[in-house]
Write a protein that holds these residues in place. Sequence first.
Motif, mmCIF file in Angstrom:
data_model
loop_
_atom_site.group_PDB
_atom_site.id
_atom_site.type_symbol
_atom_site.label_atom_id
_atom_site.label_comp_id
_atom_site.label_asym_id
_atom_site.label_seq_id
_atom_site.Cartn_x
_atom_site.Cartn_y
_atom_site.Cartn_z
ATOM 1 N N GLU A 164 0.822 -1.202 0.000
ATOM 2 C CA GLU A 164 0.000 0.000 0.000
ATOM 3 C C GLU A 164 0.861 1.259 0.000
ATOM 4 O OE1 GLU A 164 -2.353 0.798 3.450
ATOM 5 O OE2 GLU A 164 -0.794 0.180 4.863
ATOM 6 N N VAL B 71 2.105 4.914 1.033
ATOM 7 C CA VAL B 71 2.205 5.686 2.266
ATOM 8 C C VAL B 71 2.277 7.173 1.940
ATOM 9 C CG1 VAL B 71 3.644 6.173 4.279
ATOM 10 C CG2 VAL B 71 3.330 3.806 3.508
ATOM 11 N N SER C 256 -1.321 8.854 2.325
ATOM 12 C CA SER C 256 -2.505 8.031 2.520
ATOM 13 C C SER C 256 -3.219 8.513 3.776
ATOM 14 C CB SER C 256 -2.111 6.562 2.669
ATOM 15 O OG SER C 256 -1.389 6.365 3.875
ATOM 16 N N ASP C 257 -4.495 8.290 3.832
ATOM 17 C CA ASP C 257 -5.278 8.748 4.985
ATOM 18 C C ASP C 257 -4.790 8.131 6.282
ATOM 19 O OD1 ASP C 257 -8.469 8.899 3.207
ATOM 20 O OD2 ASP C 257 -6.826 10.344 3.361
ATOM 21 N N SER C 258 -4.266 6.924 6.205
ATOM 22 C CA SER C 258 -3.868 6.207 7.421
ATOM 23 C C SER C 258 -2.639 6.803 8.105
ATOM 24 C CB SER C 258 -3.618 4.733 7.097
ATOM 25 O OG SER C 258 -2.573 4.603 6.158
ATOM 26 N N VAL C 259 -1.861 7.607 7.382
ATOM 27 C CA VAL C 259 -0.643 8.170 7.982
ATOM 28 C C VAL C 259 -0.653 9.690 8.016
ATOM 29 C CG1 VAL C 259 0.656 6.167 7.164
ATOM 30 C CG2 VAL C 259 0.741 8.313 5.861
ATOM 31 N N LYS C 260 -1.654 10.292 7.419
ATOM 32 C CA LYS C 260 -1.706 11.750 7.334
ATOM 33 C C LYS C 260 -1.670 12.362 8.731
ATOM 34 C CE LYS C 260 -4.174 12.894 3.904
ATOM 35 N NZ LYS C 260 -5.333 13.160 3.015
ATOM 36 N N GLU D 72 1.923 3.280 15.494
ATOM 37 C CA GLU D 72 0.917 2.364 16.013
ATOM 38 C C GLU D 72 1.259 0.951 15.550
ATOM 39 O OE1 GLU D 72 -2.681 3.841 14.337
ATOM 40 O OE2 GLU D 72 -2.508 5.811 15.298
ATOM 41 N N ARG E 108 -0.378 -1.083 13.929
ATOM 42 C CA ARG E 108 -0.825 -1.314 12.544
ATOM 43 C C ARG E 108 0.140 -0.731 11.516
ATOM 44 N NH1 ARG E 108 -4.221 3.249 10.466
ATOM 45 N NH2 ARG E 108 -4.212 4.909 12.035
ATOM 46 N N ASP E 109 1.118 0.041 11.963
ATOM 47 C CA ASP E 109 2.142 0.554 11.048
ATOM 48 C C ASP E 109 3.253 -0.460 10.799
ATOM 49 O OD1 ASP E 109 1.773 3.681 12.734
ATOM 50 O OD2 ASP E 109 0.983 3.170 10.755
#
Length: 132
Positions: free
Chosen positions: A46, A48, A61-65, A87, A89-90
């Motif tokens: 995915e 980043v 990506s929204d997950s790391v912004k 986190e 999940r990272d």
Amino acid sequence: QVQLVESGGGSVQAGGSLKLSCVVSGYTYNTLCMGWFRQAPGKEREGVAAISTRGDKTRYSDSVKGRFTISRDNAKKTLSLQMNSLEPRDSATYYCAAETPSSICSGGYYWGAVGPADFHYWGQGTQVNVSS
């Protein structure tokens, strides 16, 4: 041939920080669009973050912004990823990627959505483990 070598991975507790680096050779670095990607076991790779050739435009990506920052030093031919507030999940293998001038890397800007298919040159990856 573009060659990329990542470093800086390791193990950290949740809430901690790491900084990844990527050294690039074999091409005129300031013409390359660059990106960071990650892949966890059993999951697809995915996007980043990505950055324009001059470093003036970035995309996340929204997950790391708000937690990760991509940057580049064209004089040193390096790409960095500062990762804060990590986190579990990272946790993943993180890859540096490059794209030469093309339809997706045009006019100095990256026009994609941080998709792996947009980049044709990849490093070997560096492992990041975040424990809770």
